[in-house]
Design a protein around this motif. Structure first.
Motif, PDB file in Angstrom:
ATOM      1  N   SER A  14       3.457   6.305  -6.995  1.00 45.84           N
ATOM      2  CA  SER A  14       2.439   7.091  -7.620  1.00 45.84           C
ATOM      3  C   SER A  14       2.637   8.688  -7.379  1.00 45.84           C
ATOM      4  CB  SER A  14       0.972   6.694  -7.177  1.00 45.84           C
ATOM      5  OG  SER A  14       0.683   5.361  -7.199  1.00 45.84           O
ATOM      6  N   MET A  15       3.112   9.066  -6.084  1.00 43.94           N
ATOM      7  CA  MET A  15       3.269  10.415  -5.889  1.00 43.94           C
ATOM      8  C   MET A  15       4.516  11.101  -6.593  1.00 43.94           C
ATOM      9  SD  MET A  15       2.015  10.272  -1.904  1.00 43.94           S
ATOM     10  CE  MET A  15       3.086  11.502  -1.188  1.00 43.94           C
TER      11      MET A  15
ATOM     12  N   CYS B 128      -1.867   1.261  -8.870  1.00 41.19           N
ATOM     13  CA  CYS B 128      -2.906   0.155  -8.729  1.00 41.19           C
ATOM     14  C   CYS B 128      -3.968   0.592  -7.940  1.00 41.19           C
ATOM     15  CB  CYS B 128      -2.064  -1.020  -7.906  1.00 41.19           C
ATOM     16  SG  CYS B 128      -0.683  -1.867  -8.446  1.00 41.19           S
TER      17      CYS B 128
ATOM     18  N   GLY C 242      -7.080   3.810   0.710  1.00 40.39           N
ATOM     19  CA  GLY C 242      -5.858   4.093   0.315  1.00 40.39           C
ATOM     20  C   GLY C 242      -5.670   5.366  -0.534  1.00 40.39           C
ATOM     21  N   ALA C 243      -6.645   5.596  -1.285  1.00 37.15           N
ATOM     22  CA  ALA C 243      -6.534   7.001  -2.138  1.00 37.15           C
ATOM     23  C   ALA C 243      -6.755   8.104  -1.223  1.00 37.15           C
ATOM     24  CB  ALA C 243      -7.920   6.792  -3.156  1.00 37.15           C
TER      25      ALA C 243
ATOM     26  N   LYS D 219       3.902  11.620 -10.259  1.00 29.62           N
ATOM     27  CA  LYS D 219       3.337  12.977 -10.411  1.00 29.62           C
ATOM     28  C   LYS D 219       4.491  14.009 -10.605  1.00 29.62           C
ATOM     29  CE  LYS D 219       0.265  16.606  -8.276  1.00 29.62           C
ATOM     30  NZ  LYS D 219       1.015  17.464  -9.080  1.00 29.62           N
TER      31      LYS D 219
ATOM     32  N   LEU E  23      -6.561   1.066  -5.094  1.00 33.51           N
ATOM     33  CA  LEU E  23      -6.135   0.719  -3.625  1.00 33.51           C
ATOM     34  C   LEU E  23      -7.396   0.753  -2.916  1.00 33.51           C
ATOM     35  CD1 LEU E  23      -2.960   2.880  -2.695  1.00 33.51           C
ATOM     36  CD2 LEU E  23      -3.004   0.416  -2.830  1.00 33.51           C
TER      37      LEU E  23
ATOM     38  N   ILE F 108       2.968   1.636  -3.401  1.00 35.75           N
ATOM     39  CA  ILE F 108       1.965   2.101  -4.330  1.00 35.75           C
ATOM     40  C   ILE F 108       1.726   3.681  -4.271  1.00 35.75           C
ATOM     41  CG2 ILE F 108      -0.191   2.005  -5.618  1.00 35.75           C
ATOM     42  CD1 ILE F 108      -0.515  -0.897  -4.745  1.00 35.75           C
ATOM     43  N   GLN F 109       1.510   4.030  -2.925  1.00 38.01           N
ATOM     44  CA  GLN F 109       1.164   5.601  -2.594  1.00 38.01           C
ATOM     45  C   GLN F 109       2.628   6.486  -3.143  1.00 38.01           C
ATOM     46  OE1 GLN F 109      -0.277   5.572   1.146  1.00 38.01           O
ATOM     47  NE2 GLN F 109      -2.323   5.287   0.639  1.00 38.01           N
TER      48      GLN F 109
ATOM     49  N   VAL G 246      -8.514   0.568   5.233  1.00 32.74           N
ATOM     50  CA  VAL G 246      -8.400   0.349   3.503  1.00 32.74           C
ATOM     51  C   VAL G 246      -9.854   0.525   3.079  1.00 32.74           C
ATOM     52  CG1 VAL G 246      -8.103  -0.889   1.625  1.00 32.74           C
ATOM     53  CG2 VAL G 246      -6.435  -0.866   3.509  1.00 32.74           C
TER      54      VAL G 246
ATOM     55  N   LYS H 229      -1.038  12.240   2.599  1.00 38.16           N
ATOM     56  CA  LYS H 229       0.475  12.410   2.459  1.00 38.16           C
ATOM     57  C   LYS H 229       0.773  13.453   1.571  1.00 38.16           C
ATOM     58  CE  LYS H 229       1.233   7.503   3.174  1.00 38.16           C
ATOM     59  NZ  LYS H 229       1.670   6.184   2.714  1.00 38.16           N
TER      60      LYS H 229
ATOM     61  N   ILE I 160      -3.130  12.576  -8.833  1.00 37.87           N
ATOM     62  CA  ILE I 160      -1.968  11.499  -8.761  1.00 37.87           C
ATOM     63  C   ILE I 160      -2.732  10.389  -9.400  1.00 37.87           C
ATOM     64  CG2 ILE I 160      -0.828  10.115  -7.137  1.00 37.87           C
ATOM     65  CD1 ILE I 160      -0.630  12.616  -5.447  1.00 37.87           C
ATOM     66  N   ASN I 161      -1.957   9.516 -10.291  1.00 37.76           N
ATOM     67  CA  ASN I 161      -2.539   8.419 -10.787  1.00 37.76           C
ATOM     68  C   ASN I 161      -1.962   7.279  -9.917  1.00 37.76           C
ATOM     69  OD1 ASN I 161      -3.999   9.004 -13.260  1.00 37.76           O
ATOM     70  ND2 ASN I 161      -2.135   9.543 -14.019  1.00 37.76           N
ATOM     71  N   LEU I 162      -2.799   6.770  -8.988  1.00 39.60           N
ATOM     72  CA  LEU I 162      -2.227   5.453  -8.432  1.00 39.60           C
ATOM     73  C   LEU I 162      -2.052   4.427  -9.398  1.00 39.60           C
ATOM     74  CD1 LEU I 162      -4.595   5.204  -4.934  1.00 39.60           C
ATOM     75  CD2 LEU I 162      -2.175   6.283  -5.409  1.00 39.60           C
TER      76      LEU I 162
ATOM     77  N   GLN J  96      -5.734   8.110   1.684  1.00 42.21           N
ATOM     78  CA  GLN J  96      -4.666   8.495   2.611  1.00 42.21           C
ATOM     79  C   GLN J  96      -3.234   9.098   1.745  1.00 42.21           C
ATOM     80  OE1 GLN J  96      -2.602   4.955   3.702  1.00 42.21           O
ATOM     81  NE2 GLN J  96      -2.151   5.346   5.637  1.00 42.21           N
ATOM     82  N   THR J  97      -3.427   8.799   0.528  1.00 36.04           N
ATOM     83  CA  THR J  97      -2.343   9.371  -0.525  1.00 36.04           C
ATOM     84  C   THR J  97      -2.594  10.832  -0.590  1.00 36.04           C
ATOM     85  OG1 THR J  97      -2.833   7.413  -1.894  1.00 36.04           O
ATOM     86  CG2 THR J  97      -1.718   9.152  -2.837  1.00 36.04           C
TER      87      THR J  97
ATOM     88  N   ASN K  88       0.912  -1.056  -0.014  1.00 35.06           N
ATOM     89  CA  ASN K  88      -0.064   0.048   0.019  1.00 35.06           C
ATOM     90  C   ASN K  88       1.011   1.235   0.280  1.00 35.06           C
ATOM     91  OD1 ASN K  88      -2.630   0.696   0.129  1.00 35.06           O
ATOM     92  ND2 ASN K  88      -2.118   1.698   1.944  1.00 35.06           N
TER      93      ASN K  88
END
Lengths: 110, 238
Positions: free
Chosen positions: A104-105, B66, B72-73, A108, B68, A100-101, B180, B79, B62-64, B75-76, A97
């Protein structure tokens, strides 16, 4: 407990321990996860080496035959193993998890 | 008072039909508002044209890599908000359910240092109009609300609202752990259990314009057990 059951248990667990130790040495199994497997093999070895002890336990828990007790012990150990595996999966899931985050960041910002 | 930097975190999974409209709504709001809102859309591995629409219209996103899930999205987004020094992050749906004009109400308790988390709530004021969700869903919400009260002694009315603001201290908390599945009620309990202040302000929500709610009906039992267990097992660190 019959002679043949004792012998097969002892031989099986010794072979099993050797396999695990070899896997660790070749880097196919990490030492951390080998512990739970070694623990399982050791329990089986003890079962084989001390049939008298098994008699006592078997009577105490009300098993009809020793072989039932052996199966019971193996089942319990398998349950324990799968629980540990699920714990590992949970941990890895949160690590993935995170990865991936972060990836992905990073993509960007590019 | 110093101006707070605010960002809308918009999780999007297959929202090709509504994401552009949502973004334009925020831009429209920014033209007249005194507090400008930044936007970050978290594209959670959408299979439709969401990604193309985001790129074509220069919507910050932001393109994850995978899928999530909603937790998860979001939370991204937290961050990202932390790394880019935002003071307040607002979770905001990409499907047109939420009204950006309530953002001012939602951030006010945080700006006044009265709360760390503010939930935009459909049920605080009974007389408010707008979409209040189906009967079955509301029963579920009441049950979850009861368990949150039991666990934290605090009454939260709209436990599943996805329209909420948090400050930096909660971003730090949620950076390390954010559920999640069905994150809203569980993360609220996590905040309360760690002695953060949570408040609710009334908002009016629209019925979703396009797309399905992320909670489909046959999953309801699983959902309730999952959420109630998570709430009751939540451990405070402080």
């Amino acid at each position: 407990m019959s002679k043949s059951l004792v012998i097969s248990l002892v031989v099986f667990s010794i072979v099993w321990i050797i396999i695990i130790l070899r896997l660790v040495r070749n880097g196919k199994l990490s030492i951390k996860y080998s512990m739970i497997w070694l623990f399982v093999s050791l329990v089986l070895l003890i079962v084989g080496v001390f049939p008298k002890l098994m008699d006592l336990i078997s009577n105490f828990f009300g098993f009809l035959t020793i072989s039932n007790l052996v199966i019971g012990i193996i089942l319990t150990l398998l349950l324990l193993l799968t629980l540990v595996l699920t714990m590992i999966v949970t941990n890895q899931k949160s690590q993935i998890n995170n990865l991936i985050q972060e990836v992905s960041m990073l993509k960007k910002d590019k | 008072m110093e101006k707070k930097k605010i960002i809308l975190v918009i999780p999007a999974y297959n929202e090709e039909e509504s994401i552009l409209k949502t973004y334009q709504g925020v831009e429209e709001y920014n033209k007249t508002a005194k507090e400008k809102l930044d936007v970050i859309v978290i594209n959670d591995g959408s299979k439709d044209k969401t990604k193309e629409i985001l790129e074509k219209n220069n919507i910050p996103h932001i393109n994850l890599i995978c899928n999530l899930g909603i937790g998860g999205a979001v939370q991204t987004g937290y961050k990202y908000a932390l790394e880019n020094n935002y003071d307040i992050a607002i979770q905001y749906d990409g499907d047109g359910q939420h009204d950006v004009n309530y953002v001012g109400d939602i951030v006010k308790p945080i700006e006044n240092n009265e709360a760390n988390m503010v939930i935009g709530s459909r049920f605080v004021q009974k007389d408010k109009e707008g979409f209040k969700s189906s009967k079955a869903r509301r029963i579920g919400i009441n049950v979850i609300s009861f368990f949150i009260k039991l666990k934290t002694r605090k009454k939260i009315y709209d436990v599943t609202s996805g329209f909420r603001a948090i400050d930096r201290s909660l971003m730090e908390l949620f950076k390390n752990y954010y559920p999640v599945e069905y994150p809203e009620p569980i993360s609220t309990v996590n905040a309360l259990k760690n002695n953060y202040k949570v408040s609710e302000v009334p908002v009016v929500m629209k019925e979703r314009e396009k797309g399905k709610s992320s909670i489909s009906s046959w999953k309801n039992v699983y959902y309730m057990i999952n959420v109630i267990l998570s709430i009751m097992l939540m451990k405070g660190n402080k």
